[in-house]
Scaffold this active site. Structure first.
Site, PDB file in Angstrom:
ATOM      1  N   ASP A  40       0.815  -1.200   0.000  1.00 55.87           N
ATOM      2  CA  ASP A  40       0.000   0.000   0.000  1.00 55.87           C
ATOM      3  C   ASP A  40       0.858   1.263   0.000  1.00 55.87           C
ATOM      4  O   ASP A  40       1.869   1.325   0.691  1.00 55.87           O
ATOM      5  CB  ASP A  40      -0.861  -0.046   1.279  1.00 55.87           C
ATOM      6  CG  ASP A  40      -1.850   1.075   1.377  1.00 55.87           C
ATOM      7  OD1 ASP A  40      -2.764   1.107   0.539  1.00 55.87           O
ATOM      8  OD2 ASP A  40      -1.730   1.903   2.293  1.00 55.87           O
ATOM      9  N   GLU A  69       1.768  -0.254  -5.061  1.00 59.82           N
ATOM     10  CA  GLU A  69       0.808   0.804  -5.404  1.00 59.82           C
ATOM     11  C   GLU A  69       1.515   2.154  -5.374  1.00 59.82           C
ATOM     12  O   GLU A  69       1.911   2.630  -4.312  1.00 59.82           O
ATOM     13  CB  GLU A  69      -0.341   0.825  -4.386  1.00 59.82           C
ATOM     14  CG  GLU A  69      -1.434   1.805  -4.768  1.00 59.82           C
ATOM     15  CD  GLU A  69      -2.095   2.527  -3.586  1.00 59.82           C
ATOM     16  OE1 GLU A  69      -1.511   2.627  -2.496  1.00 59.82           O
ATOM     17  OE2 GLU A  69      -3.212   3.006  -3.788  1.00 59.82           O
TER      18      GLU A  69
END
Ligand code: GLC
Length: 589
Positions: free
Chosen positions: A237, A310
Site C-alpha cells: 500500500d 501501489e
C-alpha cells in the site's frame, strides 16, 4: 526495455512493433517450473473483503463469504486474488488503519477462517495475495500508544516533531506545510507527548518512521508471519509515502511548493510532494522486501512470492520499483500511467501512446501490467462509459503481460451514488456536502452483485454496509452467466484465450485507423490475434487483413456485447465495420 523493432510510418498511420516475447515465452523454455513463473501473463483480481460476500448476514463481507465464492474465481480463470486489508482495525479507513498486523478483524472472521481460505486457494490453484500496509498503523496500534508514552524502544517508531515556535508570540505551529492525502495538515498535535506526529492519510493513521531500523525489522516479521501461513505475495500500500525527507542539522523540515494543479490550499493536490513522496530510500526497502521473499522461497520452496506495488507516481518512478539493475523489486508495480491519464475524452492515439510508453519503459526481464480500476477509483463503467465495459476488458486482457481486475468490473458494475449523509469514506467525510462526491470512494465499494435475489445475493440479512446498486437485477453474475452475450461471458472468453494462446507472451504490433486502435499479437504457437477498439463516436470500416498481412476471412474470438458480432462468426477483415465504443478480437480461420 521492450525492443522497439520499428517505428516507421506506414501510409498515414503510425506503425509500432514491439517484440515482447523474449521475456514471456512459456516457462519451460527457461527450465523454470510453474512455481517460479506462475504470475507471468497472469489474471489478477482484487477483492474488497467488506463488499464481496457476507456469509453471516451482518451486512459486512467476510472470509467465509470469500471462501464460498472461490469456485467462481476459479471458473472465470483467476490466477491470483488480492484481498484489501483483513487485519484488526478500528476501520476509520476500512482496514487501511491497522491496529494489529497479525490478527484478523473479527467482523471478517478468525485466523482459522483465514487458514481455511488459504487451504482452499491452494486446492483450487488460485494464489492468495494480501495487502501489506507499511506506511502507517492505526493510532490504536500498541506501537503508537507506546510511542506516545515514549516507552523504551518505541520513542522513534513514528515521525514526531516538536513543531515551530514563534519567537515573539511563543505560539507553536506544525513543522512544515505538508498536507494529508485526505486534506488538511499532515501534522497532528499530541497532547500527551507534546509533539506533532505525521499522518499522510487520516489523523488516526500515524506514519511509521522508516529512519528507525527497528521499524523495518518489525515489518519484515509481519511479512514472514503471513508467508508462513501460505500466502503467495503482497500488494504494498502507498509505497511512495514510506519516507519523507530527513530534517536538516537544526531539525527543520522544508515546506513543499504549490503544484499549480489545484487552487484549494487544503487539498493534497495543492502541493508538489517532492519531500514526502517517491524518496530514494523507498526503493531500497522494496528491494530488501523482494530479497526477503526470495530467501523465504529458497528456504521453503513453494511458489515464488510476488510483490505488487501501489504508486501513483510518474512513469520514471513507477519503473524503479521493478529494480535498479543490481537488485530486483516488485514484479508488478501497478501501471497507473494509463489509469491516471485517460478520461472520457481520450482519443485512440492517447491510449496507444500511453500503452506503448509503458511497454517501452518496462525492463527487459520484467512484465507490463494493466489496470483501470480499484477500490480508490470510481468504477470503470461510470468513469469511462458504460457502453465500453467490454472494450476495456478486451484491452486489459489482450495487451502483453499481466492484467488486474477490480471485483465487479467483469460484470460491468457501476458507481452507486451515495448521499452525503450516508457517506462513510474518510476521504469524503473530510470535505463537505457540496464537494464530497468528487472525493468519495464509496460509490465503487458497494456490495458485489451475485444474483437477482434480495441484496443481490451479497447476503440474506436485513442490512448491507453500503447500499446495493439499483441495477443488480440485470447486472449480476447469475444473470450474465446465462446470457450468451454478456460482459461476464466476454470476460471469461478473454481469459480462456489468454490461457490457450499464451497471449501474455506474444509480440505486439499496432496501428491507428483514425479513432480505432488496433494491434496484432503473435508468437510461434499462436494464430495471429487481431484486436480493434473503436474509441470514436461513429461506425467505422477498416481493413485489418491487409494491414496485418492476414487472410480476408477472420473469425470472431469475442466482441463487445453491444456489437452485431457473435463469437465464432466468420467476417471479412478487409471490411471490418466497428460501431463506436466497441471492441473485437479476431483470429485467422
Ligand atoms: C492506499 C489505499 C487506500 C488507503 C490509503 C491509505 O492508497 O489503496 O484505500 O486509503 O492507501 O492506506
Amino acid at each position: 526495455m521492450y525492443n522497439v523493432e520499428s517505428s516507421a510510418i506506414v501510409n498515414m498511420y503510425a506503425k509500432t512493433i514491439l517484440f515482447v516475447f523474449a521475456t514471456l515465452l512459456p516457462a519451460t523454455i527457461f527450465g523454470q517450473s510453474d512455481a517460479e513463473t506462475w504470475f507471468k501473463g497472469g489474471n489478477f483480481y482484487q477483492i474488497y473483503p467488506r463488499s464481496f460476500k457476507d456469509d453471516n448476514n451482518d451486512g459486512i463481507g467476510d472470509l467465509k463469504g470469500i471462501i464460498s465464492k472461490l469456485e467462481y474465481l476459479k471458473d472465470i480463470g483467476i490466477d491470483g486474488v488480492w484481498l484489501s486489508p483483513i487485519y484488526q482495525s478500528p476501520m476509520v479507513d476500512f482496514g487501511y488503519d491497522i491496529s494489529d498486523f497479525t490478527q484478523i478483524q473479527p467482523e471478517y472472521g478468525t485466523l482459522e477462517d483465514f487458514e481455511e481460505l488459504a487451504e482452499n486457494c491452494k486446492r483450487l490453484g488460485v494464489r492468495l495475495i494480501l495487502d501489506f500496509v507499511p506506511n502507517h498503523t492505526s493510532d490504536q496500534h500498541e506501537w503508537f500508544i507506546k510511542s506516545v508514552n515514549k516507552e523504551e524502544g518505541y520513542e522513534n517508531f513514528y515521525v514526531w516533531h516538536p513543531g515551530k515556535v514563534n519567537e515573539t508570540t511563543g505560539e507553536r505551529s506544525p513543522p512544515s506545510n505538508w498536507l494529508s492525502a485526505f486534506r488538511y495538515s499532515a501534522w497532528e498535535w499530541n497532547e500527551k507527548r507534546q509533539e506533532y506526529y505525521l499522518h499522510q492519510f487520516a489523523i488516526q493513521q500515524p506514519d511509521l518512521n522508516y529512519r528507525n531500523p527497528e521499524v523495518l525489522k518489525k515489518m519484515n516479521e509481519v511479512l514472514i508471519y503471513w508467508l508462513e501461513k501460505g500466502v503467495s505475495g503482497f500488494r504494498i500500500d502507498t509505497i511512495p509515502s514510506l519516507y519523507e525527507v530527513a530534517p536538516d542539522e537544526n531539525g527543520n523540515l522544508p515546506d513543499e511548493l504549490p503544484s499549480g494543479k489545484c487552487d484549494d490550499p487544503d487539498a493534497s493536490c495543492y502541493l508538489k510532494h517532492i519531500y514526502t513522496y517517491d524518496q530514494d530510500e523507498t526503493y531500497d526497502v522494496v528491494y530488501e522486501w523482494r530479497e526477503l521473499l526470495n530467501k523465504f522461497h529458497a528456504d521453503n520452496g513453494g511458489d515464488q512470492p510476488i510483490l505488487m506495488t501501489e504508486a501513483y507516481s510518474d512513469l520514471n518512478h513507477i519503473v524503479r520499483y521493478y529494480g535498479n539493475g543490481q537488485r530486483n523489486g516488485s514484479q508488478i508495480p501497478f501501471n497507473f500511467h494509463l489509469l491516471a491519464k485517460v478520461n472520457r475524452n481520450s482519443k485512440a492515439a492517447d491510449y496507444k501512446k500511453l500503452i506503448e510508453e509503458f511497454l517501452q519503459a518496462v525492463p527487459s526481464d520484467c512484465e507490463a501490467n494493466w489496470v483501470l480500476g480499484n477500490h480508490d477509483q470510481k468504477r470503470v463503467a461510470s468513469r469511462l462509459g458504460e457502453k465500453r465495459v467490454d472494450l476495456y476488458n478486451i484491452l486489459l486482457k489482450t495487451l502483453p503481460g499481466i492484467s488486474i481486475t477490480y471485483a465487479g468490473e467483469e460484470i460491468g458494475m457501476t458507481d452507486v451514488i451515495i448521499s452525503w449523509e450516508d457517506s462513510v469514506d474518510p476521504q469524503a467525510l473530510n470535505t463537505n456536502e457540496t464537494t464530497y462526491y468528487a472525493f468519495s470512494r464509496d460509490p465503487a465499494r458497494t456490495p458485489f452483485q451475485w444474483d437477482e435475489s434480495k441484496n443481490a445475493g451479497f447476503n440474506r440479512g436485513n442490512k448491507t454496509w453500503l447500499p446495493i446498486s439499483t441495477n443488480y437485477k440485470c447486472v449480476n453474475v447469475r444473470t450474465e452467466s446465462t446470457q450468451p452475450k454478456s460482459h461476464l461471458n466476454v470476460y471469461k472468453r478473454l481469459i480462456k484465450l489468454r490461457k490457450e494462446a499464451g497471449l501474455g507472451a506474444a509480440s505486439y504490433e499496432s496501428e491507428l485507423f483514425g479513432e480505432i486502435y488496433t494491434y496484432k499479437r503473435q508468437n510461434d504457437s499462436l494464430k495471429p490475434i487481431i484486436v480493434a477498439l473503436n474509441f470514436g463516436n461513429s461506425w467505422t470500416t477498416i481493413d485489418v487483413s491487409a494491414r496485418y498481412g492476414v487472410s480476408e476471412s477472420l473469425k470472431v474470438v469475442t466482441a463487445s456485447t453491444e456489437s452485431q458480432y457473435e463469437e465464432g462468426q466468420i467476417i471479412n477483415g478487409t471490411r471490418l465495420t466497428l460501431p463506436n465504443d466497441v471492441g473485437i478480437v479476431l483470429t485467422t480461420v
